[in-house]
Design an enzyme around this catalytic site. Sequence first.
Site, mmCIF file in Angstrom:
data_model
loop_
_atom_site.group_PDB
_atom_site.id
_atom_site.type_symbol
_atom_site.label_atom_id
_atom_site.label_comp_id
_atom_site.label_asym_id
_atom_site.label_seq_id
_atom_site.Cartn_x
_atom_site.Cartn_y
_atom_site.Cartn_z
ATOM 1 N N LYS A 42 4.651 -5.304 -9.688
ATOM 2 C CA LYS A 42 5.141 -4.452 -10.563
ATOM 3 C C LYS A 42 5.930 -3.362 -9.716
ATOM 4 O O LYS A 42 6.734 -2.564 -10.388
ATOM 5 C CB LYS A 42 4.276 -3.596 -11.420
ATOM 6 C CG LYS A 42 3.462 -4.608 -12.295
ATOM 7 C CD LYS A 42 2.320 -3.664 -13.013
ATOM 8 C CE LYS A 42 1.256 -4.446 -13.609
ATOM 9 N NZ LYS A 42 -0.013 -3.656 -14.075
ATOM 10 N N GLY A 43 5.426 -3.375 -8.515
ATOM 11 C CA GLY A 43 6.162 -2.374 -7.793
ATOM 12 C C GLY A 43 7.469 -1.905 -7.726
ATOM 13 O O GLY A 43 8.146 -0.944 -7.251
ATOM 14 N N ASP A 101 4.459 -4.618 4.186
ATOM 15 C CA ASP A 101 3.344 -4.038 4.753
ATOM 16 C C ASP A 101 2.780 -4.869 5.909
ATOM 17 O O ASP A 101 3.218 -5.325 6.680
ATOM 18 C CB ASP A 101 2.358 -3.540 3.663
ATOM 19 C CG ASP A 101 1.298 -2.731 4.274
ATOM 20 O OD1 ASP A 101 1.223 -2.287 5.277
ATOM 21 O OD2 ASP A 101 0.126 -2.597 3.570
ATOM 22 N N VAL A 153 1.358 4.971 0.571
ATOM 23 C CA VAL A 153 2.342 5.857 -0.470
ATOM 24 C C VAL A 153 2.268 5.676 -1.686
ATOM 25 O O VAL A 153 2.034 4.502 -2.300
ATOM 26 C CB VAL A 153 3.824 5.835 0.229
ATOM 27 C CG1 VAL A 153 3.659 6.521 1.516
ATOM 28 C CG2 VAL A 153 4.193 4.458 0.364
HETATM 29 P P1 5GP Z 1 1.746 -6.989 2.112
HETATM 30 O O1 5GP Z 1 1.430 -8.011 1.349
HETATM 31 O O2 5GP Z 1 3.001 -6.697 2.942
HETATM 32 O O3 5GP Z 1 0.692 -6.349 2.660
HETATM 33 O O4 5GP Z 1 1.746 -5.725 0.965
HETATM 34 C C1 5GP Z 1 2.779 -5.578 0.384
HETATM 35 C C2 5GP Z 1 2.360 -5.097 -1.003
HETATM 36 O O5 5GP Z 1 1.101 -4.374 -0.847
HETATM 37 C C3 5GP Z 1 3.438 -4.262 -1.576
HETATM 38 O O6 5GP Z 1 4.324 -4.997 -2.554
HETATM 39 C C4 5GP Z 1 2.437 -3.155 -2.536
HETATM 40 O O7 5GP Z 1 2.057 -3.657 -3.809
HETATM 41 C C5 5GP Z 1 1.449 -3.006 -1.582
HETATM 42 N N1 5GP Z 1 1.281 -1.839 -0.706
HETATM 43 C C6 5GP Z 1 1.434 -2.116 0.706
HETATM 44 N N2 5GP Z 1 1.370 -0.569 1.253
HETATM 45 C C7 5GP Z 1 1.398 0.024 0.207
HETATM 46 C C8 5GP Z 1 1.437 1.512 0.065
HETATM 47 O O8 5GP Z 1 1.386 2.310 0.971
HETATM 48 N N3 5GP Z 1 1.574 2.010 -1.174
HETATM 49 C C9 5GP Z 1 1.454 1.451 -2.254
HETATM 50 N N4 5GP Z 1 1.101 1.914 -3.478
HETATM 51 N N5 5GP Z 1 1.076 -0.049 -2.245
HETATM 52 C C10 5GP Z 1 1.245 -0.524 -1.056
HETATM 53 MG MG MG Z 2 4.678 -5.121 -4.510
#
Ligand code: 5GP
Ligand code: MG
Length: 179
Positions: A42-43, A101, A153
Amino acid sequence: MEKDIEQILITSEQLQERISQLAAEVSAEYAGKKPIFIGVLKGVLMFMGDFVKQVNEPCEIDLMRIASYRGTGSKGSVDPVMDISTDIRGRHVVILEDIFDTGRSLTYVCNHLQAMEPASIKIVTLLDKPAKRLPEVTIKADYIGFTVPDEFVVGYGLDYNELYRNLPYIGILSPEVYQ
Ligand code: 5GP
Ligand code: MG
């Protein structure tokens, strides 16, 4: 809500200015290609809406939803929740993501879409947080809005336990909220 924000990292004005630039660059690259923008819910909700309004070329949009995060730490796995409904075979796909991330989510999304044999896939991420990238992640974002420090964040679509998505800016959540 505001009292839970330690620092505003990116203001609403800065977001809009950068998103206009990104949309102009992407529009130029995809002129005449009728790209499909696939948002990861949803982000990405706020970013996608503001971004596609600034794309001045014919394009389509679709959405998928995955679950990959609990609280402020990555859960370590990615679950599909909702798939796209477009046949993307032979099409130019542009993935829209809120934050890159560890890279687990985007790797999952890329592999999932790649299996549908699109003509091309590129990635546009509003935020890049390179600090936590896993060494095995080989994908790269083609367009990045802002690089952010290793902080949790929220705002402009990004949540903490489903809250704060409605903030108009991106801010660092006070650690007291989740400690
Ligand atoms: P990854 O799979 O790259 O670790 O993470 C991606 C997802 O993790 C993003 O789409 C988001 O939903 C969540 N995410 C990663 N870092 C943050 C952050 O600093 N804040 C928030 N609210 N969500 C994060
Ligand atoms: Mg996301």
